[in-house]
Scaffold this motif. Structure first.
Motif, PDB file in Angstrom:
ATOM      1  N   VAL A   1       0.836  -1.201   0.000  1.00  0.00           N
ATOM      2  CA  VAL A   1       0.000   0.000   0.000  1.00  0.00           C
ATOM      3  C   VAL A   1       0.869   1.249   0.000  1.00  0.00           C
ATOM      4  O   VAL A   1       2.062   1.198   0.274  1.00  0.00           O
ATOM      5  N   GLY A   2       0.229   2.348  -0.357  1.00  0.00           N
ATOM      6  CA  GLY A   2       0.930   3.618  -0.399  1.00  0.00           C
ATOM      7  C   GLY A   2       0.173   4.571  -1.288  1.00  0.00           C
ATOM      8  O   GLY A   2      -0.672   4.158  -2.089  1.00  0.00           O
ATOM      9  N   ALA A   3       0.462   5.842  -1.139  1.00  0.00           N
ATOM     10  CA  ALA A   3      -0.203   6.854  -1.951  1.00  0.00           C
ATOM     11  C   ALA A   3       0.222   6.688  -3.405  1.00  0.00           C
ATOM     12  O   ALA A   3       1.217   6.027  -3.687  1.00  0.00           O
ATOM     13  N   SER A   4      -0.555   7.297  -4.326  1.00  0.00           N
ATOM     14  CA  SER A   4      -0.137   7.159  -5.717  1.00  0.00           C
ATOM     15  C   SER A   4       1.180   7.900  -5.910  1.00  0.00           C
ATOM     16  O   SER A   4       1.414   8.958  -5.319  1.00  0.00           O
ATOM     17  N   GLY A   5       2.049   7.307  -6.709  1.00  0.00           N
ATOM     18  CA  GLY A   5       3.375   7.890  -6.911  1.00  0.00           C
ATOM     19  C   GLY A   5       4.381   7.443  -5.884  1.00  0.00           C
ATOM     20  O   GLY A   5       5.544   7.848  -5.929  1.00  0.00           O
ATOM     21  N   ALA A   6       3.959   6.578  -4.948  1.00  0.00           N
ATOM     22  CA  ALA A   6       4.882   6.138  -3.901  1.00  0.00           C
ATOM     23  C   ALA A   6       5.895   5.124  -4.420  1.00  0.00           C
ATOM     24  O   ALA A   6       6.956   4.952  -3.826  1.00  0.00           O
TER      25      ALA A   6
END
Lengths: 295, 226
Positions: free
Chosen positions: B34-39
């Motif tokens: 998981v992670g924010a977009s662009g991570a």
């Protein structure tokens, strides 16, 4: 046991050709033009060779005798020439025989000879058949020393003219063909590129699934092969028809030339057409697929 | 199974997508990334597919070293991975049956095996009655289930799902996720799900690896998002 279905590959290739119908037709048209040029020039060269052989087979030169020479001297000359090196036969054609033979040849124009009645403009001649064309120069030299011969006509002059004409034809044909072949390959490259482009998403999915480059490329190569073979077949059909037409008009209007029967060059042409078509198709596909060889 | 060892990925334009990534995933594990977009989540998936190569460090999957894998081996490596995309990537002009069959055809599976296996694959995802439908006749959830059937068609060791529920409405998302869990537990496949859907991640209580700005900032078993 892995098995790849050839019907799948062929079906995909045909779909590709159909989807880019215009470009496929353009590829075929250009390749057909190229092959027709090749076929036309090579038939021409083959026929030139054929006619050269006929001229060569005659192996004759004609010595025209000075009109003041007596019949006896002519017969003596005939015997001395027959004894010369490289001479296999000598035939004497008297003035009267020459006149009759020409009269028969132009029997459609009796008025020409009517005017000449009683006055024979032809000279007697000796038709000398020689054995070896390479030693013809020596024979000519020997004949030149005979005072009663005023002119020697040889057909090798014609052969030389035809030979140089043939060289020119081959030169032009070669350049023309190289140019057209390059154009054909470029058009095929473009056609296959369009096919690849219209299927780029499928190709990317196939890559993720684990399809090998070979599996992905085969339909496009088959597409090139189909273009090549169709072009070869079409060009053969056109050349065959055109040859028949040309042969008829040559034998009607240029009856002194002989035309080779098509069957004696047909198989070579078909082989060459299919071979070149195939080669262009495959090379075109491979070049346009080059960057898809990477993973 | 999967080992990231100080992996760094810099794109040719200079963007540093991943920096010093190290973690291991064992056989048969289920992991959310998981992670924010662009991570850097998608870059991770691309590295695992060997669509991109690591800039430095080592990436090993099974016995295969991805950092020096020759191109000609890549197709055979990819057959060990079932890939699921956010946008399904089905062939629009092929039926459900043909879409799944094609994956097997691509790797030269004999027709007999294909005919036998495709219906059972579609049964796993609950689409046995949609064999002859085309993708545009199906809902998003159904299309993704076809993609799942395709992903497991060649019996891969691992499933990578990149935002598999991104284009699907929430209640259908749960179905897809349940299917992935089933594939993990019943079919014993390692499953990696790249996502940013907090509710789903929290619900399943699986291992969660959190990526932020190209680095691993969290790795919790039975974990929660964030």
């Amino acid at each position: 046991m892995r098995s790849y279905s050839i019907t799948y590959f062929i079906a995909e290739a045909l779909k590709g050709l159909w989807r880019n119908g215009v470009m496929s037709l353009a590829s075929i048209a250009v390749l057909v033009s190229c092959l027709i040029v090749l076929g036309a020039f090579s038939s021409l060269v083959a026929n030139i060779n054929y006619n050269l052989d006929e001229i060569g087979a005659v192996n004759q030169i004609v010595a025209f005798i000075d009109p003041d020479t007596s019949d006896e001297d002519i017969l003596a000359l005939r015997d001395s020439i027959a004894a010369m090196d490289n001479v296999s036969a000598v035939r004497y054609i008297s003035r009267e025989e020459a006149y009759q033979s020409e009269k028969e040849k132009y029997s459609e124009y009796p008025e020409l000879f009517a005017k000449l009645e009683g006055d024979n403009p032809y000279t007697a001649s000796l038709v000398i058949t020689f054995a070896d064309i390479d030693r013809l120069v020596n024979l000519e030299q020997a004949l030149g020393e005979e005072e009663s011969i005023y002119k020697v006509s040889k057909r090798t002059d014609i052969a030389a003219t035809i030979e140089s004409f043939k060289q020119t034809v081959i030169l032009i044909a070669t350049w023309f063909m190289i140019l057209l072949l390059v154009v054909s390959v470029f058009v095929i490259i473009n056609t296959i590129k369009l096919a690849v482009f219209s299927r780029r998403q499928e190709i990317s999915i196939m890559r993720y699934i684990g399809a090998t480059s070979g599996f992905i490329m085969v339909p496009f190569i088959i597409e090139g092969v189909i273009i090549g073979l169709l072009s070869g077949g079409a060009a053969y059909g056109i050349i065959r028809a055109a040859y028949g037409y040309a042969a008829r008009s040559v034998s009607e209007q240029l009856s002194f030339l002989s035309v080779m029967p098509f069957d004696s060059i047909g198989w070579y042409l078909l082989g060459a057409f299919l071979g070149i078509g195939l080669l262009c198709g495959v090379v075109g596909s491979l070049i346009s697929m080059r960057r898809y060889l990477d993973a | 199974m999967i080992e990231f060892n100080r992996v760094k990925k810099v794109y040719p334009n200079g963007t540093v997508a991943l920096e010093d990534i190290s973690f291991e995933v064992g056989d048969g594990e289920f992991v959310f990334i998981v992670g924010a977009s662009g991570a850097g989540k998608s870059t991770m998936a691309k590295l695992l597919l060997r669509e991109e190569k690591v800039t430095s460090g080592h990436l090993t999957v099974g016995q295969m070293h991805l950092d020096n894998m020759p191109d000609r081996v890549v197709p055979y490596y990819r057959r060990k991975i079932g890939m699921v995309f956010q946008d399904f990537r089905l062939f629009p002009n092929k039926t459900v049956y043909e879409n799944v069959a094609f994956a097997m055809q691509c790797i030269g599976e004999p027709k007999k095996n294909i005919r036998r296996r495709v219906p059972s694959l579609l049964e796993v995802v609950g689409l046995e009655d949609k064999l002859k439908s085309f993708p545009d006749e199906l809902s998003g959830g159904e299309q993704q289930r076809v993609a799942l059937a395709r992903a497991i068609a060649n019996n891969p060791d691992m499933i990578i799902a990149d935002e598999p529920t991104g284009n699907i409405d929430p209640q259908k998302s749960m179905e897809i996720m349940n299917l992935l869990v089933k594939i993990n537990s019943v079919h014993k496949k390692t499953v990696l799900v790249v996502t940013h859907e907090k509710t789903l991640v929290d619900y399943f209580k699986k291992r969660v690896i959190t990526i932020s700005d190209g680095r691993v900032v969290g790795d919790h078993r039975g974990g929660m998002y964030g």
